[in-house]
Design a protein around this motif. Structure first.
Motif, PDB file in Angstrom:
ATOM      1  N   SER A   8      12.658 -31.607  41.712  1.00  0.00           N
ATOM      2  CA  SER A   8      11.243 -32.016  41.655  1.00  0.00           C
ATOM      3  C   SER A   8      10.343 -30.938  42.248  1.00  0.00           C
ATOM      4  CB  SER A   8      11.043 -33.339  42.405  1.00  0.00           C
ATOM      5  OG  SER A   8      11.718 -34.386  41.758  1.00  0.00           O
ATOM      6  N   LEU A   9      10.782 -30.351  43.376  1.00  0.00           N
ATOM      7  CA  LEU A   9      10.002 -29.273  43.985  1.00  0.00           C
ATOM      8  C   LEU A   9       9.920 -28.062  43.058  1.00  0.00           C
ATOM      9  CD1 LEU A   9      11.293 -29.283  47.690  1.00  0.00           C
ATOM     10  CD2 LEU A   9       9.012 -29.917  46.896  1.00  0.00           C
ATOM     11  N   PHE A  10      11.044 -27.729  42.440  1.00  0.00           N
ATOM     12  CA  PHE A  10      11.111 -26.567  41.551  1.00  0.00           C
ATOM     13  C   PHE A  10      10.214 -26.753  40.335  1.00  0.00           C
ATOM     14  CE2 PHE A  10      13.271 -24.449  37.904  1.00  0.00           C
ATOM     15  CZ  PHE A  10      13.079 -23.137  38.298  1.00  0.00           C
ATOM     16  N   ILE A  11      10.278 -27.929  39.709  1.00  0.00           N
ATOM     17  CA  ILE A  11       9.459 -28.190  38.520  1.00  0.00           C
ATOM     18  C   ILE A  11       7.978 -28.203  38.888  1.00  0.00           C
ATOM     19  CG2 ILE A  11       8.920 -29.874  36.721  1.00  0.00           C
ATOM     20  CD1 ILE A  11      11.557 -28.290  36.345  1.00  0.00           C
ATOM     21  N   GLY A  12       7.664 -28.756  40.050  1.00  0.00           N
ATOM     22  CA  GLY A  12       6.274 -28.738  40.513  1.00  0.00           C
ATOM     23  C   GLY A  12       5.765 -27.317  40.685  1.00  0.00           C
ATOM     24  N   TYR A  13       6.628 -26.448  41.199  1.00  0.00           N
ATOM     25  CA  TYR A  13       6.254 -25.040  41.365  1.00  0.00           C
ATOM     26  C   TYR A  13       6.042 -24.377  40.009  1.00  0.00           C
ATOM     27  CZ  TYR A  13       6.733 -20.060  42.357  1.00  0.00           C
ATOM     28  OH  TYR A  13       6.523 -18.698  42.422  1.00  0.00           O
ATOM     29  N   GLN A  14       6.919 -24.663  39.048  1.00  0.00           N
ATOM     30  CA  GLN A  14       6.779 -24.075  37.712  1.00  0.00           C
ATOM     31  C   GLN A  14       5.467 -24.506  37.063  1.00  0.00           C
ATOM     32  OE1 GLN A  14       8.823 -21.730  36.556  1.00  0.00           O
ATOM     33  NE2 GLN A  14       9.976 -21.956  38.466  1.00  0.00           N
ATOM     34  N   ASN A  15       5.101 -25.760  37.237  1.00  0.00           N
ATOM     35  CA  ASN A  15       3.813 -26.247  36.704  1.00  0.00           C
ATOM     36  C   ASN A  15       2.646 -25.511  37.355  1.00  0.00           C
ATOM     37  OD1 ASN A  15       4.320 -28.319  34.696  1.00  0.00           O
ATOM     38  ND2 ASN A  15       5.207 -29.542  36.329  1.00  0.00           N
ATOM     39  N   SER A  16       2.756 -25.245  38.644  1.00  0.00           N
ATOM     40  CA  SER A  16       1.669 -24.550  39.352  1.00  0.00           C
ATOM     41  C   SER A  16       1.533 -23.100  38.901  1.00  0.00           C
ATOM     42  CB  SER A  16       1.911 -24.591  40.863  1.00  0.00           C
ATOM     43  OG  SER A  16       2.997 -23.742  41.231  1.00  0.00           O
ATOM     44  N   GLN A  17       2.606 -22.555  38.312  1.00  0.00           N
ATOM     45  CA  GLN A  17       2.595 -21.180  37.809  1.00  0.00           C
ATOM     46  C   GLN A  17       2.188 -21.099  36.340  1.00  0.00           C
ATOM     47  OE1 GLN A  17       3.291 -18.369  39.927  1.00  0.00           O
ATOM     48  NE2 GLN A  17       2.923 -20.096  41.307  1.00  0.00           N
ATOM     49  N   ASN A  18       1.720 -22.229  35.797  1.00  0.00           N
ATOM     50  CA  ASN A  18       1.259 -22.301  34.400  1.00  0.00           C
ATOM     51  C   ASN A  18       2.342 -21.944  33.390  1.00  0.00           C
ATOM     52  OD1 ASN A  18      -1.423 -23.081  35.000  1.00  0.00           O
ATOM     53  ND2 ASN A  18      -1.951 -20.962  35.472  1.00  0.00           N
ATOM     54  N   ARG A  19       3.582 -22.312  33.713  1.00  0.00           N
ATOM     55  CA  ARG A  19       4.651 -22.142  32.741  1.00  0.00           C
ATOM     56  C   ARG A  19       4.396 -23.071  31.555  1.00  0.00           C
ATOM     57  NH1 ARG A  19       5.814 -17.996  35.226  1.00  0.00           N
ATOM     58  NH2 ARG A  19       7.525 -17.834  36.702  1.00  0.00           N
ATOM     59  N   SER A  20       4.837 -22.658  30.380  1.00  0.00           N
ATOM     60  CA  SER A  20       4.637 -23.486  29.195  1.00  0.00           C
ATOM     61  C   SER A  20       5.487 -24.740  29.285  1.00  0.00           C
ATOM     62  CB  SER A  20       5.007 -22.714  27.925  1.00  0.00           C
ATOM     63  OG  SER A  20       6.415 -22.528  27.844  1.00  0.00           O
ATOM     64  N   ALA A  81      20.062 -17.907  33.765  1.00  0.00           N
ATOM     65  CA  ALA A  81      18.728 -17.498  34.226  1.00  0.00           C
ATOM     66  C   ALA A  81      17.989 -18.674  34.859  1.00  0.00           C
ATOM     67  CB  ALA A  81      17.932 -16.935  33.056  1.00  0.00           C
ATOM     68  N   ALA A  82      18.163 -19.867  34.294  1.00  0.00           N
ATOM     69  CA  ALA A  82      17.544 -21.067  34.865  1.00  0.00           C
ATOM     70  C   ALA A  82      18.116 -21.352  36.246  1.00  0.00           C
ATOM     71  CB  ALA A  82      17.773 -22.261  33.936  1.00  0.00           C
ATOM     72  N   LEU A  83      19.434 -21.239  36.385  1.00  0.00           N
ATOM     73  CA  LEU A  83      20.076 -21.441  37.687  1.00  0.00           C
ATOM     74  C   LEU A  83      19.612 -20.400  38.699  1.00  0.00           C
ATOM     75  CD1 LEU A  83      23.755 -22.239  36.609  1.00  0.00           C
ATOM     76  CD2 LEU A  83      22.112 -23.815  37.621  1.00  0.00           C
ATOM     77  N   ARG A  84      19.521 -19.157  38.239  1.00  0.00           N
ATOM     78  CA  ARG A  84      19.101 -18.077  39.135  1.00  0.00           C
ATOM     79  C   ARG A  84      17.686 -18.322  39.657  1.00  0.00           C
ATOM     80  NH1 ARG A  84      20.881 -14.041  36.227  1.00  0.00           N
ATOM     81  NH2 ARG A  84      22.774 -13.672  37.449  1.00  0.00           N
ATOM     82  N   SER A  85      16.799 -18.742  38.767  1.00  0.00           N
ATOM     83  CA  SER A  85      15.416 -19.029  39.175  1.00  0.00           C
ATOM     84  C   SER A  85      15.359 -20.203  40.144  1.00  0.00           C
ATOM     85  CB  SER A  85      14.564 -19.349  37.945  1.00  0.00           C
ATOM     86  OG  SER A  85      14.460 -18.234  37.098  1.00  0.00           O
ATOM     87  N   PHE A  86      16.159 -21.240  39.878  1.00  0.00           N
ATOM     88  CA  PHE A  86      16.175 -22.441  40.715  1.00  0.00           C
ATOM     89  C   PHE A  86      16.625 -22.115  42.133  1.00  0.00           C
ATOM     90  CE2 PHE A  86      18.717 -26.100  42.306  1.00  0.00           C
ATOM     91  CZ  PHE A  86      17.695 -27.026  42.454  1.00  0.00           C
ATOM     92  N   PHE A  87      17.768 -21.422  42.269  1.00  0.00           N
ATOM     93  CA  PHE A  87      18.300 -21.144  43.601  1.00  0.00           C
ATOM     94  C   PHE A  87      17.509 -20.057  44.323  1.00  0.00           C
ATOM     95  CE2 PHE A  87      22.027 -23.265  41.712  1.00  0.00           C
ATOM     96  CZ  PHE A  87      22.255 -24.217  42.722  1.00  0.00           C
ATOM     97  N   LYS A  88      16.915 -19.147  43.570  1.00  0.00           N
ATOM     98  CA  LYS A  88      16.035 -18.153  44.185  1.00  0.00           C
ATOM     99  C   LYS A  88      14.816 -18.844  44.808  1.00  0.00           C
ATOM    100  CE  LYS A  88      13.492 -13.895  43.089  1.00  0.00           C
ATOM    101  NZ  LYS A  88      13.098 -12.942  42.004  1.00  0.00           N
ATOM    102  N   PHE A  89      14.307 -19.858  44.112  1.00  0.00           N
ATOM    103  CA  PHE A  89      13.176 -20.635  44.629  1.00  0.00           C
ATOM    104  C   PHE A  89      13.565 -21.355  45.915  1.00  0.00           C
ATOM    105  CE2 PHE A  89      11.369 -24.968  44.792  1.00  0.00           C
ATOM    106  CZ  PHE A  89      10.033 -24.653  45.021  1.00  0.00           C
ATOM    107  N   LEU A  90      14.758 -21.957  45.939  1.00  0.00           N
ATOM    108  CA  LEU A  90      15.209 -22.684  47.129  1.00  0.00           C
ATOM    109  C   LEU A  90      15.373 -21.749  48.321  1.00  0.00           C
ATOM    110  CD1 LEU A  90      17.852 -25.215  45.699  1.00  0.00           C
ATOM    111  CD2 LEU A  90      15.402 -25.536  46.064  1.00  0.00           C
ATOM    112  N   CYS A  91      15.856 -20.537  48.073  1.00  0.00           N
ATOM    113  CA  CYS A  91      15.986 -19.556  49.152  1.00  0.00           C
ATOM    114  C   CYS A  91      14.612 -19.116  49.648  1.00  0.00           C
ATOM    115  CB  CYS A  91      16.799 -18.356  48.678  1.00  0.00           C
ATOM    116  SG  CYS A  91      18.544 -18.709  48.387  1.00  0.00           S
TER     117      CYS A  91
END
Length: 303
Positions: A8-20, A81-91
């Motif tokens: 939920s935190l990750f998706i919220g961040y993606q929305n804030s970055q104006n991802r499609s 790539a999705a996993l990499r972005s997710f765990f990079k965000f958590l770090c």
């Protein structure tokens, strides 16, 4: 932290970055597939899985299962790539100290050259719409902008009337990541747009409308293109992006420099545009081997 909370935190961040929306849905699909696998692999219920339970071996096992099931390397690379972005965000957020994906190598991808149409095929396609009626005029505009300006389908359908400056021969396009760019339009496209708008009796701000008077969808553009291709009996599958490939290929064939083509296409990285130089080289080799008498010499001829 539970996986659901982290997601939920990750998706919220993606929305804030104006991802499609398409990108975010793809992230959710790929991540949920991995989480379900990880829970099963670790003998956990998915809702009880926590982010610190996942390690490099879980990720590698996941990729191994995907490979055993025959998943294409490109799809595997996308999921990684999705996993990499997710765990990079958590770090980055301090939720994890170590990224379990950091040392996982991406699958090697073969370079696939984009398909394109030759100029005579493009000419036949551009002549296919029936410009005596409204929908035919609209279809002409679709083709002229996809090929003449190299637009993506998503960029095409999002165009509004006020995006156009036909007197200057320019249009404002909203590309990937909501990045705006200005691209030129051909005189053929300008004539087609003016003819289409002259037939319109509405005040809808959207440039391209369906028969119901609402904004055209990507699926509708594909269907329209399929009908036009069938009309001229073109013996190959043509998708809208192929017109964009043709646009770039024909520009480079005509002597355009790579940086200009990059800007016209709205590519962030030059490497995304460089694939078209490989394409033009392959075309030159093909023309050479077919046309030059010395290129046709076989090994048996040498003996």
């Amino acid at each position: 932290m539970l996986i659901d909370q982290a997601l939920s935190l990750f998706i919220g961040y993606q929305n804030s970055q104006n991802r499609s929306e398409h990108t975010i849905v793809a992230y959710q699909t790929d991540l949920n597939q991995f989480f379900n696998f990880a829970a099963s692999d670790l003998g956990q219920e998915p809702e009880a899985l926590t982010v610190d339970q996942i390690d490099i071996y879980t990720v590698r096992s996941f990729l191994g299962i995907l490979s055993e099931h025959g998943l294409a390397r490109k799809s595997m690379a996308r999921k990684l790539a999705a996993l990499r972005s997710f765990f990079k965000f958590l770090c980055y957020k301090g939720i994890l100290k170590d990224n379990p994906v950091r040392r996982v190598a991406s699958p090697k991808l073969g370079r696939k050259l984009p398909h394109f149409l030759y100029t005579d095929q493009i000419g036949g396609l551009l002549g296919a719409p029936d410009e005596s009626n409204l929908l035919g005029c609209r279809d002409k505009v679709i083709l002229e902008l996809l090929y003449g300006s190299g637009l993506r389908v998503s960029e095409l359908i999002s165009l509004d009337r006020d995006s156009l400056d036909l007197d200057s021969g320019l249009i404002r396009v909203l590309g990937k990541g909501n990045k705006e760019r200005v691209v030129p339009v051909t005189n053929y496209a300008i004539q087609a747009i003016r003819a289409y708008l002259k037939m319109r009796a509405d005040h809808n701000k959207a440039l391209l409308l369906n028969y119901q008077g609402t904004r055209l969808s990507e699926r509708s553009v594909r269907r329209i293109l399929d009908k036009l291709v069938a009309k001229i009996s073109l013996e190959q599958h043509v998708h809208p992006h192929m017109l964009r490939h043709s646009f770039a290929t024909h520009l480079l064939d005509g002597g355009a420099d790579l940086r200009s083509v990059q800007e016209l296409l709205g590519h962030k990285k030059l490497s995304s545009t460089q694939i078209y130089t490989h394409l033009t080289r392959e075309r030159l080799k093909e023309v050479f081997s077919q046309a030059h008498p010395r290129a046709k010499l076989s090994i048996n001829d040498e003996k």
